[in-house]
Enzyme design. Structure first.
Site, PDB file in Angstrom:
ATOM      1  N   HIS B 182       1.120  -1.287  -0.267  1.00  0.00           N
ATOM      2  CA  HIS B 182       0.068   0.156  -0.171  1.00  0.00           C
ATOM      3  C   HIS B 182       1.215   1.340  -0.244  1.00  0.00           C
ATOM      4  O   HIS B 182       1.419   1.942   0.871  1.00  0.00           O
ATOM      5  CB  HIS B 182      -0.902   0.157   1.127  1.00  0.00           C
ATOM      6  CG  HIS B 182      -1.405   1.168   1.286  1.00  0.00           C
ATOM      7  ND1 HIS B 182      -2.652   1.060   2.150  1.00  0.00           N
ATOM      8  CD2 HIS B 182      -1.233   2.052   2.076  1.00  0.00           C
ATOM      9  CE1 HIS B 182      -3.257   3.107   1.851  1.00  0.00           C
ATOM     10  NE2 HIS B 182      -2.164   3.328   2.186  1.00  0.00           N
ATOM     11  N   ASP B 311     -10.407  -3.452  -4.040  1.00  0.00           N
ATOM     12  CA  ASP B 311      -9.994  -2.724  -2.045  1.00  0.00           C
ATOM     13  C   ASP B 311     -11.158  -2.828  -1.687  1.00  0.00           C
ATOM     14  O   ASP B 311     -12.071  -1.536  -1.144  1.00  0.00           O
ATOM     15  CB  ASP B 311      -9.556  -1.742  -3.072  1.00  0.00           C
ATOM     16  CG  ASP B 311      -8.721  -1.241  -1.024  1.00  0.00           C
ATOM     17  OD1 ASP B 311      -8.264   0.222  -0.809  1.00  0.00           O
ATOM     18  OD2 ASP B 311      -9.388  -1.711  -0.429  1.00  0.00           O
TER      19      ASP B 311
END
Lengths: 189, 436, 331
Positions: B182, B311
């Protein structure tokens, strides 16, 4: 009665022309002087909007007769109206400035308005004035009294008594605001 | 029990095996037995594929938050996998930022047990890179892989330091498993809540510049180059990140990347829409400006982007119904992905249906070394049947997910899921009324 | 002009009717107002201002209405100003400062306001640290909402009183060169003023250190410079914004001393402005940081007038919004 024509071209009976208005104001000025035995502690307060030029004209008339300058103020009663915030429709009136550049304590105040109808405007004006101070007396000057009072209010000086039906309306036009002087009635009796 | 199902009709698109045409599928005992033209039904049940529909290898979403253990008020493995199959996904990879963080084998086993009980989509856990994802100490990656983890990530946060990322890449590389990052520089991100740009300025929201993401992408590309290991860039959103990935690939670095549907559909301008400060538009990385969206679309079309992953980040309504600053980041995505891909990528002519299947099935399987992404004979019968022309109205209140945080409520899109099969079982079928 | 025969004599006559209401029942920001509405508020404030000069500083207009001041950020100046405005209109007013409220016990903003609403306030005046908090309430709650400052986003009554002050001195807003100097990035006063002044046709120059310029500012409108000399040159109005010393921790500027030397308004710098320039500041001032005392107390300073105008402007806003209440509650 002659007919005046509004901008819509509809004919509306004219109940007072410029001449008669002028003579009514002069007569009222004399009445004021007589009743108050002079102008010592007198002041004029015109109720916005058309009461203000009428008050000024009265002040001029009084000066011509008597020689003294009478203090003159302008009172906006919008914020004292009893129908504010209760109507669910329509735009509200614009609030304008109140200009009373003198103390009203112990004075005899002459409230001036163009038309006396239900009396609620005058009630609001009384509430407003009392917030300004404690006058010795308040007297009411109106150009036209059209009846149909909803409150126990009466005028001390009247230019013209005009019986009307509730569905009619009375329009006072003044040179200073509308470009001409007259009083007309709209609607059918 | 010998269980035979014939999937008949439709257009079979299987890019991994170069198949695209009017082929039937015969499934037996959960495995694809035959692929061929006009297969006879004999004793098999017949699944008639409506005309014009696509028969594809099961779609795989490699970036999903299932929230269990610890945050079951947002989602559970059961509700999350129900949402997945409703969205056409036969498998999902779930991120480790649960409570507690999935940094050891016991939690991975728990998740797999829950998935087995639910009997819907397959679940492939992603384990944490560091203990608690705190970025201090490497977690037991070997044990986690043995328990079933298919990749490692500290998602929710970046892998904290270059040194830790290097070691993680080397170690995970030894295990043959990718590290998913991330990408975000914490000091540049600060306490930002929206993309740094005109709209954040207008609305008085603290901004997160695109460079906060790309700076970390560049770090990771360099470290992947150094170590020869595979790094996968999660939820890419910034054009500068795409440039770095492209440059890395040109140099032969083992870098792959994914883009979420909201990043190729929406921009930060949506924040200043009729509903201002809508927390269903708050996610990390944030909705970026038009040039970034355009770059993501280009990357998807030209092959720089390997995977579309949602996501999927469910949050309870109470948590989102607060001031924008305080709302948690994230939106759900499992049930909106396919219609958005059809409507915004396929029907606009940006990509072909074949490319769509690559992005949603073939590549996710390849990137994460998962079984699937194929309809070859002998492989598990994970199949998604899609209708490119199906009108779909997204209704938040009808989502299978436990949470409703989507910005697409009320959107009408064209293209949806007809049916989802996992191991030959029909686990989802769209009804005529509930076009998903 | 309709001439409904049944119209009462007391109803407003033709010359009095203007666009005398605001379109929205909330005041969430200047962004929702057009030039006509801004003018209406300023004109109404003129009339309200006179009430503060009487000995009985009260009119009965909002009698029986309840206004709650909900301040999640500390503020003496703005809260007092609203309280006085409400009392002058005869409203019942109640102020809640969060230190003593249930919010510290972890109650959400929505729950705090819904609990209040169960007691039927007519209007809620709110200041909150999060941009967009009043917008959330306007969507989810019944009361009319007045934004007294939300995070870095807007502070509409401040911009309105600033405009009132400028108009009182200059007679107009259009065509004036107005320089706004300071921490533009974090300032809601800046955002509201920028929108208002541009809507009214002023020539706005914005100035601050490069580290404190909001991204995309060039697209907002107005001219941008990091030179205070350029901003102040020929300006009719100079508005200085407060700089928070805590900003040094975010590396926005190295020291208060350097900030003053590069961006402080000194008498020397002020000489570059127009001869009749007025100097403004929303307060509270950091003397010697963004503004020299000689300027703050000098002849062009209208800083204290801003404060007294604040009451009149807030009275105007409350009056105009309260009057909308009966007109179909539509946000």
């Amino acid at each position: 009665m002659t007919d005046a024509h509004a901008s819509t071209g509809v004919s509306m009976p004219q109940v007072m022309d410029a001449d008669r208005m002028s003579r009514a104001l002069t007569r009222i000025a004399h009445e004021i002087l007589e009743r108050n035995r002079g102008l010592d502690d007198v002041a004029l307060v015109g109720i916005r909007t058309r009461g203000v030029p009428l008050a000024r004209r009265l002040a001029r008339a009084l000066r011509e007769i008597n020689g003294d300058d009478v203090p003159t103020g302008a009172l906006d009663i919008t914020l004292y109206r009893d129908d504010l915030m209760r109507q669910p429709v329509g735009p509200q009136p614009v609030v304008r400035r109140t200009e009373i550049p003198f103390s009203i304590d112990d004075r005899r105040i002459l409230l001036v308005d163009d038309v006396l109808y239900t009396g609620r405007t005058i009630r609001a004006a009384l509430d407003a004035l009392i917030d300004f101070g404690r006058p010795r007396a308040i007297q009411l000057v109106v150009l036209v009294d059209r009846g149909h009072r909803e409150l126990p209010i009466r005028a001390d000086y009247v230019g013209k008594n005009l019986p009307t039906a509730p569905q009619q309306s009375v329009q006072v036009r003044l040179q200073e605001i509308d470009g001409a002087d007259d009083v007309v009635i709209e609607g059918e009796p | 029990m010998a269980n035979r199902l014939l999937v008949k009709g439709g257009r079979l698109v299987d890019p991994a095996n170069g198949v695209d045409g009017a082929f039937d599928l015969l499934i037996e005992d959960g495995v694809i037995r035959r692929v061929g033209r006009d297969l006879p039904a004999s004793d098999a049940a017949v699944f008639e594929v409506p005309a014009g529909c696509i028969v594809a290898p099961g779609l795989i979403d490699i970036h999903v938050h299932l929230r269990e253990p610890g945050q079951e008020h947002k989602e559970t493995v059961a509700t999350g996998t129900a949402s997945a199959v409703a969205g056409g996904f036969t498998a999902v990879a779930c991120m480790p930022n649960t409570e507690p963080v999935n940094d050891h084998a016991g939690i991975t086993e728990f998740i797999l047990k829950k998935a087995a009980e639910a009997r819907l989509a397959r679940v492939y856990p992603i384990g944490a890179v560091s203990l608690g994802s705190r970025g201090e100490q490497l977690a037991e990656l070997g044990e986690q892989k043995a328990a079933g983890c298919v990749a490692f990530s500290d998602d929710g946060r970046p892998v904290a330091t270059a040194l830790l990322m290097r070691r993680a890449l080397e170690y995970a590389g030894m295990l043959g498993v990718p590290v998913i990052d991330h990408c975000e520089d914490p000091s540049l991100k600060g306490d930002g809540v929206a993309h740094e740009g005109l709209f954040a300025s207008v609305l008085g929201l603290r901004g997160i510049p695109g460079v906060a993401e790309s700076l970390m992408v560049e770090r990771d590309v360099s470290l992947a180059e150094l170590t020869g290991a595979h790094v996968h860039i999660a939820h890419m959103s910034a054009r500068q990140s795409l440039r770095a990935v492209r440059a890395g690939k040109e140099r032969g670095v083992r870098v792959t990347c994914e883009v979420a549907p909201h990043h190729f559909t929406l921009t930060d301008e949506a924040l200043d829409g009729p509903v201002k400060y809508d927390t269903n538009l708050k996610m990390n990385p944030p909705l970026r400006e038009a040039a970034d969206r355009e770059a993501m679309l280009d990357g998807i079309a030209d092959g720089t982007v390997d995977v579309i992953a949602t996501d999927h980040a469910p949050h309870h309504a109470d948590e989102k119904m607060v001031e924008f600053d305080r709302a948690p980041f994230g939106i759900v995505g499992l049930e909106t992905a396919v219609p958005l891909v059809f409507d915004r990528l396929v029907h606009t002519g940006r990509i072909t249906i074949r490319r769509m299947i690559e992005l949603l099935s073939v590549n996710p399987a390849r990137v994460m070394n998962l079984p699937g992404g194929t309809l070859a004979e002998g492989t598990p019968a994970d199949v998604t049947i899609l209708d490119p022309a199906m009108p779909v109205t997204i209704r938040a209140a009808e989502l299978r997910s436990r949470s409703r945080n989507t910005p697409f409520d009320g959107w009408t899109l064209r293209g949806g899921v007809v049916s989802t099969l996992v191991g030959g079982r029909v686990v989802h079928a769209a009804t005529r009324e509930s076009h998903r | 002009m309709s001439t409904t025969a049944s119209r009462r004599q007391d109803a407003p006559s033709a010359g009095d009717l203007a666009p005398a209401s605001l379109r929205s029942r909330h005041l969430l920001g200047i962004a929702g107002l057009d030039a006509g509405e801004i003018t209406l508020i300023l004109d109404t404030a003129e009339a309200m201002k006179e009430i503060g000069t009487r000995s009985v500083k009260k009119v009965p207009t909002l009698r029986g209405r309840t206004v709650v001041n909900l301040f999640f950020e500390p503020s003496t100046r703005t809260r007092t100003s609203f309280e006085i405005a409400e009392k002058r209109l005869s409203a019942d007013t109640l102020s809640i400062a969060t230190a003593t409220s249930s919010v510290t016990k972890g109650e959400s903003l929505l729950d705090t306001v819904r609990t209040l609403e169960a007691m039927a306030p007519d209007m809620i005046v709110m200041r909150h640290a999060s941009s967009g908090a009043p917008h959330l309430l306007a969507r989810m709650c019944r009361s009319a909402i007045v934004n007294a400052g939300d995070g870095m986003h807007e502070h509409p009554t401040q911009a309105l009183l600033d405009a009132f002050t400028i108009r009182a001195h200059k007679g107009r807003l259009a065509g004036l060169k107005v320089a706004i100097v300071g921490d533009l990035m974090h300032s809601r006063v800046f955002r509201s003023n920028l929108i208002l002044l541009r809507t009214m046709g002023a020539d706005v120059w914005t100035c601050g250190p490069a580290t404190l310029l909001p991204p995309g500012l060039a697209q907002f409108g107005g001219r941008l410079t990091t030179s205070i000399d350029e901003a102040v040159e020929g300006a009719d109005v100079v508005m200085m914004l407060r700089i928070q010393q805590e900003r040094m921790h975010g590396h926005f500027f190295p020291s208060v001393r350097e900030y003053f030397s590069l961006f402080g308004l000194t008498p020397e710098r002020l000489r570059r402005a127009a001869g009749d320039v007025i100097v403004m500041h929303p307060g509270p001032m950091n003397r010697g940081v963004e503004i020299d005392s000689a300027v703050a107390d000098g002849p062009g300073s209208v800083i204290l007038e801003q404060v007294s105008n604040g009451v009149a402007v807030r009275m105007a806003v409350l009056y105009l919004l309260a009057g909308r209440e009966g007109q179909g509650g539509e946000a």
